[in-house]
Scaffold this motif. Structure first.
Motif, PDB file in Angstrom:
ATOM      1  N   THR A   1       3.374  -0.392   1.200  1.00  0.00           N
ATOM      2  CA  THR A   1       4.052  -1.374   2.074  1.00  0.00           C
ATOM      3  C   THR A   1       4.709  -0.693   3.262  1.00  0.00           C
ATOM      4  O   THR A   1       5.419   0.303   3.089  1.00  0.00           O
ATOM      5  N   LEU A   2       4.492  -1.204   4.441  1.00  0.00           N
ATOM      6  CA  LEU A   2       5.081  -0.633   5.659  1.00  0.00           C
ATOM      7  C   LEU A   2       6.543  -1.042   5.768  1.00  0.00           C
ATOM      8  O   LEU A   2       6.919  -2.135   5.357  1.00  0.00           O
ATOM      9  N   PRO A   3       7.398  -0.202   6.374  1.00  0.00           N
ATOM     10  CA  PRO A   3       8.776  -0.621   6.637  1.00  0.00           C
ATOM     11  C   PRO A   3       8.817  -1.767   7.655  1.00  0.00           C
ATOM     12  O   PRO A   3       7.932  -1.868   8.513  1.00  0.00           O
ATOM     13  N   GLY A   4       9.852  -2.592   7.585  1.00  0.00           N
ATOM     14  CA  GLY A   4      10.001  -3.745   8.472  1.00  0.00           C
ATOM     15  C   GLY A   4       9.895  -3.390   9.946  1.00  0.00           C
ATOM     16  O   GLY A   4       9.234  -4.097  10.711  1.00  0.00           O
ATOM     17  N   LYS A   5      10.541  -2.293  10.345  1.00  0.00           N
ATOM     18  CA  LYS A   5      10.532  -1.927  11.760  1.00  0.00           C
ATOM     19  C   LYS A   5       9.120  -1.580  12.238  1.00  0.00           C
ATOM     20  O   LYS A   5       8.755  -1.818  13.377  1.00  0.00           O
TER      21      LYS A   5
ATOM     22  N   VAL B   1       6.315  -2.867  10.975  1.00  0.00           N
ATOM     23  CA  VAL B   1       5.610  -4.152  11.080  1.00  0.00           C
ATOM     24  C   VAL B   1       5.946  -4.804  12.415  1.00  0.00           C
ATOM     25  O   VAL B   1       5.075  -5.315  13.121  1.00  0.00           O
ATOM     26  N   GLU B   2       7.237  -4.755  12.801  1.00  0.00           N
ATOM     27  CA  GLU B   2       7.639  -5.343  14.085  1.00  0.00           C
ATOM     28  C   GLU B   2       6.903  -4.683  15.245  1.00  0.00           C
ATOM     29  O   GLU B   2       6.392  -5.356  16.143  1.00  0.00           O
TER      30      GLU B   2
ATOM     31  N   ARG C   1      -4.284  -4.575   8.798  1.00  0.00           N
ATOM     32  CA  ARG C   1      -3.068  -4.088   8.154  1.00  0.00           C
ATOM     33  C   ARG C   1      -2.015  -5.179   7.968  1.00  0.00           C
ATOM     34  O   ARG C   1      -1.342  -5.253   6.953  1.00  0.00           O
ATOM     35  N   LEU C   2      -1.866  -6.034   9.004  1.00  0.00           N
ATOM     36  CA  LEU C   2      -0.773  -7.018   8.971  1.00  0.00           C
ATOM     37  C   LEU C   2      -1.169  -8.321   8.279  1.00  0.00           C
ATOM     38  O   LEU C   2      -0.402  -8.881   7.502  1.00  0.00           O
ATOM     39  N   ASP C   3      -2.377  -8.818   8.620  1.00  0.00           N
ATOM     40  CA  ASP C   3      -2.718 -10.184   8.211  1.00  0.00           C
ATOM     41  C   ASP C   3      -3.227 -10.252   6.782  1.00  0.00           C
ATOM     42  O   ASP C   3      -3.767  -9.282   6.255  1.00  0.00           O
TER      43      ASP C   3
ATOM     44  N   SER D   1       3.239  -5.655  15.396  1.00  0.00           N
ATOM     45  CA  SER D   1       3.125  -7.014  15.925  1.00  0.00           C
ATOM     46  C   SER D   1       3.281  -7.014  17.442  1.00  0.00           C
ATOM     47  O   SER D   1       2.555  -7.693  18.170  1.00  0.00           O
TER      48      SER D   1
END
Ligand SMILES: NC(=O)c1ccc[n+]([C@@H]2O[C@H](COP(=O)([O-])OP(=O)(O)OC[C@H]3O[C@@H](n4cnc5c(N)ncnc54)[C@H](O)[C@@H]3O)[C@@H](O)[C@H]2O)c1
Ligand SMILES: NC(=O)c1ccc[n+]([C@@H]2O[C@H](COP(=O)([O-])OP(=O)(O)OC[C@H]3O[C@@H](n4cnc5c(N)ncnc54)[C@H](O)[C@@H]3O)[C@@H](O)[C@H]2O)c1
Lengths: 206, 206
Positions: free
Chosen positions: B1-5, B7-8, B73-75, B11
């Protein structure tokens, strides 16, 4: 000057701390602030040391004092005047939300190209026609413009703002804007928050 | 799992890259992506290595390939269904903006407590009465809820969403919500972006 990410965290701490004041909470531990923001307690303690809160408080950090010190660091002492350009759905939601929210960030003028919106008041703030933007920005000493116009008008509105002497732009249209080096440009897209939720929901499912 | 930052950032890169496709740009250098996001080229290169783009491209990184790999990676492969609760100014702006924006994030239902909004369509998506939320969330397999109701209704709507089996909430009201550990909660407040602009405008003035 603080890095942008630190400014964001200080702003988010203050938002939480203001909630706590409403709930009559006087102290908070770093791990409690951290949990709300999905960050580590170490990061929170590092930020608070930056503000001068070095020693460990047995009861937790004093909420009101934290708010005061964050304000000293983030806000301009005399406050700054803000205009919102584009009084459609997003602009209207922002105008009613931001008016009166922060004493040092005063929403002082709204603009729209639609003649019928001239003279409209939201949260007590008047809407002017966009042709008056240059004049009103100068007379009300507005330094920040929030752009919530359709994509097709974004570049035009940005250049009008820059010509009027604006120093900061918060752009909600997803059209990339070119600004001179003495103007600070920030963009925010809600798709980033939504994609973050979607990513972590996907991961939890596995 | 990637860290939130991370992912931001991914995006935000994708948003920029999609703009570039519209402008027929085929390659981009890390320092160009970095400049748009106010971050360092080192950070961009580190993120792109995470995606498997290790070697240095003489012409720059291939835009379309980057978009494809970020998507992987994201979707979620089969996509996710999203509902927006509260069809006022903010909800309406979000519904018209988000509908059709990302193929893997489908806005499939809108909800409001106002009888007059029942049957309204925004971007082709239907508005239901909030009393039907449980039924519609189950039948349309909705996993994410975006909350744009007044502060006074926030807690009630959140508990209704959780009861209906929602797995992610994007909360725009500034009321802190309590959610169980299997529900991901994200909040966003535009005041944070505005305070960031104000801070850097203040600093430039000096
Ligand atoms: N970044 C995000 O997350 C996000 C979310 C929602 C909407 N948006 C964007 O925000 C913008 C506004 O969305 P909306 O739903 O409020 O649109 P809207 O059509 O409801 O409102 C646009 C308003 O701008 C006014 N306008 C048009 N041209 C103008 C000009 N040259 N000068 C001044 N005013 C002008 C219109 O009269 C209208 O009142 C759009 O660009 C939309 O794509 C972004
Ligand atoms: N986070 C931010 O940056 C930000 C910015 C702007 C607005 N806001 C917040 O977003 C929210 C919406 O703002 P707005 O300007 O669109 O308000 P609004 O009053 O225009 O819209 C609210 C809508 O919610 C509906 N509603 C009320 N109770 C409901 C319930 N129990 N279930 C379903 N629908 C319900 C109303 O009928 C109305 O259509 C507010 O809480 C506001 O404070 C946040």
């Amino acid at each position: 000057t603080l890095p942008g990410k630190t400014v964001e965290r200080l702003s988010q701490y203050r938002r939480r701390l203001l909630n706590l004041v409403e709930e009559n909470v006087e102290y908070i531990f770093s791990h409690e602030l951290a949990a709300i923001l999905h960050i580590t307690a170490v990061q929170v303690r590092r930020d608070l040391m930056l503000l001068g809160f070095s020693s460990v408080y047995r009861k937790g950090y004093p909420v009101k004092k934290l708010i005061e010190v964050i304000g000293q660091r983030l806000d301009s002492e005399s406050g700054q005047n803000v205009a919102i350009i584009g009084m459609g759905n997003l602009g209207t939601a922002l105008a009613s939300y931001l008016t009166g929210l922060r004493p040092k960030l005063r929403i002082v003028a709204l603009f729209d190209i639609d003649e019928n919106k001239k003279g409209l008041k939201i949260g007590g703030v008047k809407c002017y026609h966009v042709s008056e933007m240059g004049k009103v920005i100068k007379s009300k000493k507005i330094s920040i413009g929030v752009v919530t116009v359709p994509q097709t008008s974004a570049k035009k509105v940005a250049s009008q703002l820059i010509k009027s002497g604006i120093k900061g732009i918060l752009n909600f249209t997803h059209i990339p804007l070119e600004v001179p080096s003495d103007v600070y440009l920030e963009e925010y897209d809600m798709i980033t928050s939504l994609e973050k939720v979607a990513y972590f929901v996907k991961k939890k499912k596995k």
